[in-house]
Scaffold this motif. Structure first.
Motif, PDB file in Angstrom:
ATOM      1  N   GLY A 104      52.155  73.343  25.580  1.00 53.46           N
ATOM      2  CA  GLY A 104      52.643  72.903  24.282  1.00 53.46           C
ATOM      3  C   GLY A 104      52.427  71.444  23.954  1.00 53.46           C
ATOM      4  N   SER A 105      51.595  70.742  24.708  1.00 51.84           N
ATOM      5  CA  SER A 105      51.330  69.332  24.391  1.00 51.84           C
ATOM      6  C   SER A 105      49.921  69.189  23.814  1.00 51.84           C
ATOM      7  N   TYR A 106      49.824  68.363  22.769  1.00 48.61           N
ATOM      8  CA  TYR A 106      48.582  68.213  22.022  1.00 48.61           C
ATOM      9  C   TYR A 106      48.285  66.747  21.756  1.00 48.61           C
ATOM     10  N   TRP A 107      47.019  66.446  21.500  1.00 43.29           N
ATOM     11  CA  TRP A 107      46.591  65.101  21.159  1.00 43.29           C
ATOM     12  C   TRP A 107      45.616  65.171  19.992  1.00 43.29           C
ATOM     13  N   PHE A 108      46.000  64.538  18.876  1.00 44.55           N
ATOM     14  CA  PHE A 108      45.103  64.387  17.736  1.00 44.55           C
ATOM     15  C   PHE A 108      44.465  63.008  17.882  1.00 44.55           C
ATOM     16  N   PRO A 109      43.154  62.952  18.095  1.00 41.50           N
ATOM     17  CA  PRO A 109      42.516  61.661  18.392  1.00 41.50           C
ATOM     18  C   PRO A 109      42.368  60.772  17.160  1.00 41.50           C
ATOM     19  N   ALA A 110      41.950  59.549  17.424  1.00 37.45           N
ATOM     20  CA  ALA A 110      41.644  58.616  16.334  1.00 37.45           C
ATOM     21  C   ALA A 110      40.612  59.269  15.413  1.00 37.45           C
TER      22      ALA A 110
END
Length: 153
Positions: A104-110
């Motif tokens: 359930g962990s996410y990263w939306f990049p620059a």
């Protein structure tokens, strides 16, 4: 028909020349605000913009194909699905916009835009970030979303 296409080309060239003065502008399209809503790996992008008054009838006559391309280009999401496209608003969906780190962990990049966005809102389930007069979302954002429950046996 040739005269109509020649007029269209001339209007687009004139609109492109005037565009250099405004940083939120690309050709005949001027971006007013962008909202990015994150959920899981998917991003929904809503852009409010306006197009030159002289171009509006041409878009109505010749179709929205050029507008479709310009919206995707200024938003910087070339692979987005366009869900809604009008003369003043677009909604796009990007499937895999964020990286899934599991559990359930996410990263939306620059992210970089093709113009300066006067008002940018990026929302995740935990946080909302507001930026003004920016051509990028510079640092990215981490967030938590729904986890996939293992199947019962």
């Amino acid at each position: 028909m040739r005269k109509a296409l020649l007029c269209l080309l001339m209007l687009l060239l004139l609109a492109g020349g005037a565009a250099a003065a405004e940083t939120n502008r690309y050709s005949y399209l001027s971006v007013d605000r962008v909202a990015i809503n994150l959920s899981g790996t998917q991003a929904t992008i809503v852009a409010d913009y306006h197009i030159d008054q002289a171009i509006r009838p041409l878009v109505a006559i010749f179709g929205r194909g050029d507008l479709h391309q310009k919206v995707r280009r200024v938003l910087g999401f070339e692979n987005a699905r366009v869900v809604e496209l009008s003369l003043d608003r677009a909604e796009l969906v990007v499937d895999n916009a964020s990286m899934d780190y599991g559990e359930g962990s996410y990263w939306f990049p620059a992210h970089t835009f093709g113009v300066v966005v006067p008002s940018l809102t990026v929302s995740s389930p935990q946080d909302t970030r507001l930026l003004t007069q920016t051509d990028a979302f510079p640092r990215g954002i981490g967030y938590f979303g729904p986890t996939v429950a293992p199947a019962s046996t």
